[in-house]
Design an enzyme around this catalytic site. Structure first.
Site, PDB file in Angstrom:
ATOM      1  N   ASN A  10       0.873  -1.172   0.000  1.00 50.60           N
ATOM      2  CA  ASN A  10       0.000   0.000   0.000  1.00 50.60           C
ATOM      3  C   ASN A  10       0.911   1.223   0.000  1.00 50.60           C
ATOM      4  O   ASN A  10       1.480   1.570   1.028  1.00 50.60           O
ATOM      5  CB  ASN A  10      -0.906  -0.023   1.240  1.00 50.60           C
ATOM      6  CG  ASN A  10      -1.748   1.235   1.350  1.00 50.60           C
ATOM      7  OD1 ASN A  10      -1.778   2.057   0.433  1.00 50.60           O
ATOM      8  ND2 ASN A  10      -2.431   1.397   2.472  1.00 50.60           N
ATOM      9  N   TRP A  11       1.019   1.844  -1.158  1.00 44.35           N
ATOM     10  CA  TRP A  11       1.922   2.996  -1.276  1.00 44.35           C
ATOM     11  C   TRP A  11       1.363   4.239  -0.586  1.00 44.35           C
ATOM     12  O   TRP A  11       2.085   5.228  -0.428  1.00 44.35           O
ATOM     13  CB  TRP A  11       2.160   3.336  -2.758  1.00 44.35           C
ATOM     14  CG  TRP A  11       2.970   2.348  -3.520  1.00 44.35           C
ATOM     15  CD1 TRP A  11       3.564   1.216  -3.035  1.00 44.35           C
ATOM     16  CD2 TRP A  11       3.294   2.408  -4.917  1.00 44.35           C
ATOM     17  NE1 TRP A  11       4.234   0.573  -4.051  1.00 44.35           N
ATOM     18  CE2 TRP A  11       4.086   1.288  -5.219  1.00 44.35           C
ATOM     19  CE3 TRP A  11       2.978   3.306  -5.946  1.00 44.35           C
ATOM     20  CZ2 TRP A  11       4.570   1.035  -6.507  1.00 44.35           C
ATOM     21  CZ3 TRP A  11       3.456   3.064  -7.227  1.00 44.35           C
ATOM     22  CH2 TRP A  11       4.247   1.939  -7.487  1.00 44.35           C
ATOM     23  N   HIS A  96      -9.555   1.417   4.643  1.00 45.80           N
ATOM     24  CA  HIS A  96      -8.291   1.597   5.366  1.00 45.80           C
ATOM     25  C   HIS A  96      -8.536   2.550   6.545  1.00 45.80           C
ATOM     26  O   HIS A  96      -9.325   3.483   6.439  1.00 45.80           O
ATOM     27  CB  HIS A  96      -7.214   2.158   4.436  1.00 45.80           C
ATOM     28  CG  HIS A  96      -5.846   2.099   5.058  1.00 45.80           C
ATOM     29  ND1 HIS A  96      -5.419   3.044   5.965  1.00 45.80           N
ATOM     30  CD2 HIS A  96      -4.848   1.197   4.944  1.00 45.80           C
ATOM     31  CE1 HIS A  96      -4.198   2.712   6.376  1.00 45.80           C
ATOM     32  NE2 HIS A  96      -3.831   1.600   5.770  1.00 45.80           N
ATOM     33  N   GLU A  98      -6.942   4.957   7.568  1.00 45.03           N
ATOM     34  CA  GLU A  98      -6.736   6.371   7.239  1.00 45.03           C
ATOM     35  C   GLU A  98      -7.968   6.944   6.543  1.00 45.03           C
ATOM     36  O   GLU A  98      -8.304   8.119   6.721  1.00 45.03           O
ATOM     37  CB  GLU A  98      -5.458   6.517   6.387  1.00 45.03           C
ATOM     38  CG  GLU A  98      -4.216   6.294   7.257  1.00 45.03           C
ATOM     39  CD  GLU A  98      -3.035   5.642   6.568  1.00 45.03           C
ATOM     40  OE1 GLU A  98      -2.966   5.654   5.326  1.00 45.03           O
ATOM     41  OE2 GLU A  98      -2.172   5.093   7.289  1.00 45.03           O
ATOM     42  N   GLU A 169      -5.414  -4.509  10.694  1.00 44.60           N
ATOM     43  CA  GLU A 169      -4.380  -3.480  10.830  1.00 44.60           C
ATOM     44  C   GLU A 169      -4.636  -2.671  12.099  1.00 44.60           C
ATOM     45  O   GLU A 169      -5.383  -1.678  12.064  1.00 44.60           O
ATOM     46  CB  GLU A 169      -4.408  -2.537   9.616  1.00 44.60           C
ATOM     47  CG  GLU A 169      -4.105  -3.209   8.303  1.00 44.60           C
ATOM     48  CD  GLU A 169      -3.488  -2.233   7.308  1.00 44.60           C
ATOM     49  OE1 GLU A 169      -2.432  -2.561   6.766  1.00 44.60           O
ATOM     50  OE2 GLU A 169      -4.047  -1.137   7.096  1.00 44.60           O
ATOM     51  N   GLY A 175       2.692   2.485  10.749  1.00 50.48           N
ATOM     52  CA  GLY A 175       3.669   3.551  10.567  1.00 50.48           C
ATOM     53  C   GLY A 175       4.406   3.934  11.834  1.00 50.48           C
ATOM     54  O   GLY A 175       5.068   4.968  11.882  1.00 50.48           O
ATOM     55  N   SER A 215       3.514  -1.982  10.346  1.00 53.84           N
ATOM     56  CA  SER A 215       4.971  -2.070  10.534  1.00 53.84           C
ATOM     57  C   SER A 215       5.555  -3.436  10.167  1.00 53.84           C
ATOM     58  O   SER A 215       6.505  -3.902  10.787  1.00 53.84           O
ATOM     59  CB  SER A 215       5.357  -1.680  11.970  1.00 53.84           C
ATOM     60  OG  SER A 215       4.956  -0.338  12.236  1.00 53.84           O
ATOM     61  N   GLY A 236       2.816  -0.822   4.301  1.00 53.33           N
ATOM     62  CA  GLY A 236       2.985   0.564   3.899  1.00 53.33           C
ATOM     63  C   GLY A 236       4.458   0.890   3.694  1.00 53.33           C
ATOM     64  O   GLY A 236       5.034   0.648   2.640  1.00 53.33           O
ATOM     65  N   GLY A 237       5.093   1.414   4.732  1.00 51.93           N
ATOM     66  CA  GLY A 237       6.460   1.927   4.641  1.00 51.93           C
ATOM     67  C   GLY A 237       7.447   0.999   3.959  1.00 51.93           C
ATOM     68  O   GLY A 237       8.185   1.417   3.056  1.00 51.93           O
TER      69      GLY A 237
HETATM   70  P1  13P Z   1       3.047   0.524   7.680  1.00 52.68           P
HETATM   71  O1  13P Z   1       3.529  -0.782   7.073  1.00 52.68           O
HETATM   72  O2  13P Z   1       3.803   1.703   7.187  1.00 52.68           O
HETATM   73  O3  13P Z   1       2.946   0.425   9.153  1.00 52.68           O
HETATM   74  O4  13P Z   1       1.546   0.739   7.136  1.00 52.68           O
HETATM   75  C1  13P Z   1       0.637  -0.270   7.270  1.00 52.68           C
HETATM   76  C2  13P Z   1      -0.567   0.064   6.477  1.00 52.68           C
HETATM   77  O5  13P Z   1      -1.329   0.945   6.823  1.00 52.68           O
HETATM   78  C3  13P Z   1      -0.812  -0.695   5.237  1.00 52.68           C
HETATM   79  O6  13P Z   1      -2.087  -0.462   4.737  1.00 52.68           O
END
Ligand code: 13P
Length: 258
Positions: A10-11, A96, A98, A169, A175, A215, A236-237
């Site tokens: 997930n960028w 998500h 967010e 998640e 993050g 993470s 994500g990261g």
């Molecule tokens: P991180 O891997 O950066 O913690 O993000 C997770 C995420 O929200 C993937 O959708």
């Protein structure tokens, strides 16, 4: 039932088209031996056309990070399922945290999106998870089970387990570098599978892939993937560099073999 592992990038709101192109060019040769896992890359809308074009006839599925459940009309700023299919997307992230926290998406909206994705033939990756406060006050399962039940209030009985993916998640792990322990990941994904069995039966529950997100990185992917009810990761990261995402894909591909 054996479920095929899945590793998903997930960028989020990152990468211009040129950067996306460079990433896919770097990723493709690094995943040649990763036949044991499904691979999805969820990219910004602006890069999706190009990523879908470049990944056609490859093991990588190009996906969007969001969409709207109506097909067309007066919904300024939104993108629909037919529009995603039109440019070759095969999957979409739904709900998500967010989107839920920053853009106010409700359980009901998330459920409608999940239903529309399934009916359109897009694989939805439906995200659920609790905040730190909810976990600390013992409300983790109330939150997560409520998010999942809302989806099944709308999802038709004809849907099979392979048509939908869930991603657990925990918001406190996103993050932050503060990954859930493998035991926490198993506890949550195991409970989720139990709930799926309660609402749709054993065959359905056994076929649904449940990812862990928060993470995930090359250093911890092995112990997370080793958990019985964790079928993959939503990252994500550590997905932003092709090299590190390829490591995660290869780990997922090897994790459940044998
Ligand atoms: P991180 O891997 O950066 O913690 O993000 C997770 C995420 O929200 C993937 O959708």
């Amino acid at each position: 039932m054996a479920r095929r592992p899945m590793m998903a990038a997930n960028w989020k709101m990152n990468k211009l088209v040129g950067e996306a192109r460079e990433y896919i060019e770097q990723l493709l040769p690094r995943i040649e031996d990763a036949g044991g896992a499904d691979i999805a890359v969820f990219v910004p809308f602006t890069a999706l056309n190009e990523v879908a074009r470049m990944t056609r006839d490859t093991p990588i599925v190009a996906g969007a990070q969001n969409f709207y459940y109506e097909d067309s009309g007066a919904f300024t700023g939104e993108v629909s399922a037919p529009m995603l299919l039109d440019i070759g997307a095969g999957a979409v992230v739904v709900g998500h945290s967010e989107r839920r926290e920053v853009f106010g998406e409700t359980d009901e909206m998330v459920a409608r999106k999940a239903v529309r994705a399934v009916s359109a033939g897009l694989l939805p990756v439906v995200c659920v998870g609790e905040t730190k406060e909810e976990r600390d006050s013992g409300g983790m399962w109330e939150k997560v089970s409520g998010q999942i039940r809302a989806v099944f209030d709308h999802l038709g009985d004809e849907t099979s387990g392979g048509d939908i993916v869930f991603a657990y998640e925990p918001i406190w792990a996103i993050g932050t570098g503060d990954t859930a322990t493998p035991e926490d990941a198993q506890d949550a994904t195991g409970k989720i599978r139990g709930l799926l069995e309660e609402v749709r039966g054993e065959d359905f529950a056994g076929a649904v892939r449940i990812l862990y997100g928060g993470s995930v990185k090359p250093e911890n992917v092995g112990e997370i993937m080793a958990q019985e009810d964790v079928d993959g990761g939503l990252v994500g990261g550590a997905s932003l560099k092709a090299e590190s995402f390829a490591e995660l894909v290869n780990a997922a591909s090897n994790a459940k073999s044998g």
